[in-house]
Design a protein around this motif. Structure first.
Motif, PDB file in Angstrom:
ATOM      1  N   LEU A 109       0.855  -0.995  -0.037  1.00 26.43           N
ATOM      2  CA  LEU A 109      -0.044  -0.177   0.184  1.00 26.43           C
ATOM      3  C   LEU A 109       0.811   1.334  -0.044  1.00 26.43           C
ATOM      4  N   LYS A 110       0.560   2.020  -0.910  1.00 23.53           N
ATOM      5  CA  LYS A 110       1.325   3.197  -1.010  1.00 23.53           C
ATOM      6  C   LYS A 110       0.249   4.561  -1.098  1.00 23.53           C
ATOM      7  N   ILE A 111       0.294   5.320  -0.044  1.00 20.18           N
ATOM      8  CA  ILE A 111      -0.436   6.399   0.243  1.00 20.18           C
ATOM      9  C   ILE A 111       0.119   7.770  -0.292  1.00 20.18           C
ATOM     10  N   TYR A 112       0.118   8.131  -1.584  1.00 22.38           N
ATOM     11  CA  TYR A 112       0.596   9.291  -1.917  1.00 22.38           C
ATOM     12  C   TYR A 112       0.195  10.910  -1.646  1.00 22.38           C
ATOM     13  N   ASN A 113      -1.167  10.844  -1.362  1.00 19.41           N
ATOM     14  CA  ASN A 113      -2.100  11.990  -0.956  1.00 19.41           C
ATOM     15  C   ASN A 113      -3.267  11.573  -0.339  1.00 19.41           C
ATOM     16  N   LEU A 114      -3.565  12.125   0.703  1.00 17.99           N
ATOM     17  CA  LEU A 114      -4.745  11.939   1.459  1.00 17.99           C
ATOM     18  C   LEU A 114      -4.787  12.776   2.620  1.00 17.99           C
ATOM     19  N   ALA A 115      -5.716  13.871   2.217  1.00 17.61           N
ATOM     20  CA  ALA A 115      -5.924  15.121   2.934  1.00 17.61           C
ATOM     21  C   ALA A 115      -7.296  15.772   3.136  1.00 17.61           C
ATOM     22  N   MET A 116      -7.342  16.485   4.002  1.00 19.61           N
ATOM     23  CA  MET A 116      -8.595  17.419   4.105  1.00 19.61           C
ATOM     24  C   MET A 116      -8.417  18.818   4.018  1.00 19.61           C
ATOM     25  N   LYS A 117      -9.147  19.764   3.386  1.00 17.62           N
ATOM     26  CA  LYS A 117      -8.836  20.964   2.974  1.00 17.62           C
ATOM     27  C   LYS A 117      -9.958  22.115   3.635  1.00 17.62           C
ATOM     28  N   TYR A 118      -9.520  22.895   4.160  1.00 17.92           N
ATOM     29  CA  TYR A 118     -10.614  24.215   4.547  1.00 17.92           C
ATOM     30  C   TYR A 118      -9.887  25.272   3.760  1.00 17.92           C
ATOM     31  N   GLN A 119     -10.888  26.096   3.081  1.00 19.96           N
ATOM     32  CA  GLN A 119     -10.606  27.190   2.324  1.00 19.96           C
ATOM     33  C   GLN A 119     -11.448  28.189   2.438  1.00 19.96           C
ATOM     34  N   ASN A 120     -11.356  29.351   2.907  1.00 15.91           N
ATOM     35  CA  ASN A 120     -12.429  30.447   3.113  1.00 15.91           C
ATOM     36  C   ASN A 120     -12.087  31.637   2.014  1.00 15.91           C
ATOM     37  N   GLN A 121     -13.040  32.455   1.988  1.00 13.19           N
ATOM     38  CA  GLN A 121     -13.022  33.512   0.747  1.00 13.19           C
ATOM     39  C   GLN A 121     -11.883  34.680   1.295  1.00 13.19           C
ATOM     40  N   LYS A 122     -11.064  34.525   2.723  1.00 14.17           N
ATOM     41  CA  LYS A 122     -10.522  35.307   2.986  1.00 14.17           C
ATOM     42  C   LYS A 122      -8.785  34.989   2.985  1.00 14.17           C
ATOM     43  N   GLY A 123      -8.772  34.049   2.195  1.00 15.77           N
ATOM     44  CA  GLY A 123      -7.477  33.544   1.851  1.00 15.77           C
ATOM     45  C   GLY A 123      -6.809  32.359   2.510  1.00 15.77           C
ATOM     46  N   LEU A 124      -7.666  32.041   3.523  1.00 15.75           N
ATOM     47  CA  LEU A 124      -6.946  31.182   4.564  1.00 15.75           C
ATOM     48  C   LEU A 124      -7.357  29.672   4.050  1.00 15.75           C
ATOM     49  N   ASN A 125      -6.106  28.782   4.109  1.00 15.74           N
ATOM     50  CA  ASN A 125      -6.134  27.389   3.669  1.00 15.74           C
ATOM     51  C   ASN A 125      -5.505  26.548   4.771  1.00 15.74           C
ATOM     52  N   ILE A 126      -6.048  25.733   4.912  1.00 13.50           N
ATOM     53  CA  ILE A 126      -5.731  24.588   6.127  1.00 13.50           C
ATOM     54  C   ILE A 126      -5.966  23.169   5.574  1.00 13.50           C
ATOM     55  N   TYR A 127      -4.612  22.476   5.726  1.00 13.59           N
ATOM     56  CA  TYR A 127      -4.644  20.996   5.039  1.00 13.59           C
ATOM     57  C   TYR A 127      -4.297  20.193   6.423  1.00 13.59           C
ATOM     58  N   ALA A 146       6.261  14.989   0.541  1.00 17.67           N
ATOM     59  CA  ALA A 146       5.265  14.928   1.439  1.00 17.67           C
ATOM     60  C   ALA A 146       5.190  15.313   2.899  1.00 17.67           C
ATOM     61  N   ILE A 147       4.118  15.928   3.399  1.00 18.89           N
ATOM     62  CA  ILE A 147       4.181  16.497   4.826  1.00 18.89           C
ATOM     63  C   ILE A 147       2.882  15.439   5.460  1.00 18.89           C
ATOM     64  N   ASP A 148       3.170  14.681   6.554  1.00 22.61           N
ATOM     65  CA  ASP A 148       2.035  14.035   7.099  1.00 22.61           C
ATOM     66  C   ASP A 148       1.706  15.085   8.568  1.00 22.61           C
ATOM     67  N   GLY A 149       0.535  15.870   8.357  1.00 21.32           N
ATOM     68  CA  GLY A 149       0.062  16.378   9.570  1.00 21.32           C
ATOM     69  C   GLY A 149      -0.368  17.634   9.243  1.00 21.32           C
ATOM     70  N   LEU A 150      -0.271  18.730   9.749  1.00 23.97           N
ATOM     71  CA  LEU A 150      -1.198  20.069   9.664  1.00 23.97           C
ATOM     72  C   LEU A 150      -0.293  21.289   8.857  1.00 23.97           C
ATOM     73  N   GLN A 151      -0.978  21.648   7.839  1.00 22.13           N
ATOM     74  CA  GLN A 151      -0.369  22.796   7.137  1.00 22.13           C
ATOM     75  C   GLN A 151      -1.305  23.881   7.065  1.00 22.13           C
ATOM     76  N   ILE A 152      -1.038  25.133   7.246  1.00 23.53           N
ATOM     77  CA  ILE A 152      -1.846  26.393   7.424  1.00 23.53           C
ATOM     78  C   ILE A 152      -0.916  27.419   6.605  1.00 23.53           C
ATOM     79  N   GLU A 153      -1.752  28.074   5.608  1.00 27.34           N
ATOM     80  CA  GLU A 153      -1.234  29.012   4.996  1.00 27.34           C
ATOM     81  C   GLU A 153      -2.349  30.418   4.852  1.00 27.34           C
ATOM     82  N   LYS A 154      -1.893  31.553   4.648  1.00 27.26           N
ATOM     83  CA  LYS A 154      -2.887  32.645   4.478  1.00 27.26           C
ATOM     84  C   LYS A 154      -2.266  33.424   3.301  1.00 27.26           C
ATOM     85  N   ASN A 155      -3.121  33.666   2.459  1.00 25.28           N
ATOM     86  CA  ASN A 155      -2.979  34.532   1.304  1.00 25.28           C
ATOM     87  C   ASN A 155      -3.120  36.125   1.533  1.00 25.28           C
ATOM     88  N   MET A 156      -2.469  37.061   1.532  1.00 20.66           N
ATOM     89  CA  MET A 156      -2.697  38.377   1.887  1.00 20.66           C
ATOM     90  C   MET A 156      -2.200  39.209   0.341  1.00 20.66           C
TER      91      MET A 156
END
Length: 540
Positions: free
Chosen positions: A207-225, A239-249
């Motif tokens: 078994l190889k899991i290359y991508n498996l993630a949930m994403k939250y994206q709002n209209q203020k430019g916040l992305n959470i994976y 690949a990163i296993d865990g939490l990723q947060i980014e903010k577009n400004m």
């Protein structure tokens, strides 16, 4: 021996070519969602459909303009209906890129917009004070993916049968139930008749899991994976296993991540390989719509919760000048621990640069420099020839030139050079090809190529002839390939000569269901080796 006259072409090339859509053909779509202002139309692909294009519908046996495209995604078009026309979910629409239909529709839109202005602008003072409230865009759900089954059978005159099965599942669900949440995944499971015990002992051997993630994206430019995902702002980190947060400004993006990295042995989850970091990026767009992107990150990677490595990561890409593009990544070691010895000195590692420039419409070249470590393949189906050529060009300089003197005729030259202290002699790789698209009379594409390879331990020559064509237009695509390989080993009297032949067929059963089969044979004086590949893929 006569039975094996068939061999495999490069699977990716033929599949992608045989399944490409012809933008000149009329395409059909269906309405997937209707709001008070927008109508969403789903296609198999929106390639060739752009903002301002017109969609049509059939009425009383005639094709009439229905709506104007205002935006597109990969498989959907957001449209504005023309006038007072009403549409329902599931209704079929057509797209035709014929430019002669555009002026007629433009006149209709202009007349209807004028009528709407006249109807809504009255001389009452209260009306002139009002502001028009527009409805906020609705997150459009979009689900797509694929399921595929592949079989690889390896036979030889000296070894028993080795049959490998591979099952692939991918699912992307955007804006689940019109929410800000999305999900993406890409998984595969592979096993063979010779490694089933290893898979039973450790499921991640198959078994190889290359991508498996949930994403939250709002209209203020916040992305959470959350999950396993490669961040495009930090692509070479992997690949990163865990939490990723980014903010577009605006033109800036800032973010951070915490989690672990996959186990290098089997790509499983290994929470003892903890890592965390922060990053920032900037995007610049000039008046000609050229872009420049820069990203920087500071990353710490641990092993059993002890700092193992700390480094700075840079990523740069740009196409500010017409016909010129540049991409590069680099890592600066800030701290590392090897065999119990701590090093804090700053040093450059894993540098990669590539410059592409189109001199003329039909002449282009690229120049690259690579100083990266050897890549780890968790899955690969490249033969020995392809892997040998790739390894020689992994570190060093590369130059390629592509020229199209006339329509349908392409000529190319590529060379790489590497010289390291550990090499007995410099490594050189020179490849030249000539290709002609759709030879008259037989409607076949032919490519002739030659490669010279020189490493510390061998000199090699590879000659190849490839033929491919549409057997049944847009339904069945096939190709033939022949390669002659000769290796002369430097420190022995051994000389290897191989004749490699391949046959490949790709069948588009219907729009989202495709199958392919490839047969390959390698023939030496005292050794024969055959491979049979089969794949069936269903997209949705």
């Amino acid at each position: 021996m006569k039975k094996v006259i068939l061999l495999i072409l490069f699977f990716g090339l033929w599949v992608s070519w045989s399944y490409s859509q012809d933008s000149k053909n009329i395409r059909k779509g269906n309405i997937s969602y209707v709001t008070s202002q927008n109508i969403y139309v789903k296609f198999a692909s929106t390639d060739g459909i752009a903002e301002g294009d017109t969609l049509f519908f059939e009425k009383a046996g005639k094709v009439e303009p229905a709506m104007i495209v205002s935006n597109t995604s990969s498989i959907s078009a957001i449209c504005k209906p023309l006038g007072l026309l009403k549409f329902e979910k599931g209704q079929e629409l057509f797209f035709s890129p014929k430019k002669e239909e555009r002026p007629e529709v433009t006149e209709i839109v202009a007349a209807e917009q004028l009528a709407e202005v006249e109807a809504t602008t009255t001389p009452t003072p209260s009306n002139t004070q009002k502001t028009v409230k527009t409805e906020k865009p609705v997150n459009e759900p979009d689900v797509n993916g694929k399921i595929s089954l592949s079989s690889y059978s390896n036979l030889s005159s000296k070894t028993p049968l080795n049959q490998r099965m591979r099952y692939t599942f991918a699912l992307n669900a955007d804006h689940i139930s019109h929410s800000n949440f999305s999900m993406e995944s890409y998984l595969s499971f592979a096993h063979s008749n010779q490694n089933w015990d290893a898979v039973k002992d450790n499921i991640f051997n198959g078994l190889k899991i290359y991508n498996l993630a949930m994403k939250y994206q709002n209209q203020k430019g916040l992305n959470i994976y959350f999950g396993r995902k490669i961040n495009p702002n930090l692509s070479n980190i992997g690949a990163i296993d865990g939490l990723q947060i980014e903010k577009n400004m605006g033109s800036f993006v800032v973010g951070g991540f915490t989690g672990s990295r996959p186990d290098y042995r089997d790509y499983s989850y290994n929470f003892n390989l903890f890592q965390f970091g922060v990053f920032a990026g900037h995007k610049f767009v000039n008046k000609n719509k050229g872009e420049m992107r820069n990203h920087i990150a500071i990353v710490e990677q641990q092993n059993n919760w002890n700092t193992d490595r700390r480094f700075a990561y840079f990523q740069h890409s740009q196409n500010l000048l017409k016909n010129l593009s540049l991409f590069g990544t680099a890592e600066l070691e800030l701290y590392r621990k090897v065999n119990g010895i701590i090093e804090n000195n700053v040093r450059l590692t894993n540098l990669y640069l590539i410059l592409r420039y189109r001199i003329l419409r039909n002449l282009s070249f690229s120049l690259s420099y690579s100083n990266r470590n050897n890549l780890i393949y968790y899955e690969t189906y490249k033969d020995m020839v392809d892997r040998l050529i790739e390894q020689t060009s992994l570190q060093g300089f590369g130059l390629s030139i592509n020229y199209r003197p006339i329509n349908k005729l392409s000529i190319g030259l590529r060379g790489t050079y590497r010289s390291r202290e550990s090499d007995i002699r410099a490594t050189k790789n020179i490849n030249a090809y000539i290709s002609y698209l759709s030879i008259p009379g037989i409607n076949t594409t032919a490519t002739l190529s030659g490669t010279y390879l020189e490493t510390s331990y061998l000199n090699g020559y590879i000659y190849s002839l490839n033929l491919s064509k549409d057997i049944v237009k847009r339904k069945l695509y096939g190709g033939l390939n022949y390669r002659y390989v000769a290796y002369d080993y430097t420190f022995t009297d051994l000389i290897t000569k191989q004749h490699i032949a391949a046959l490949n067929l790709n069948w588009r059963i219907y729009q989202n269901l495709r199958a392919s089969i490839a047969l390959e044979g390698i023939f030496e004086n005292d050794y024969q080796y055959q491979r049979i590949y089969f794949n069936i893929t269903k997209r949705f």
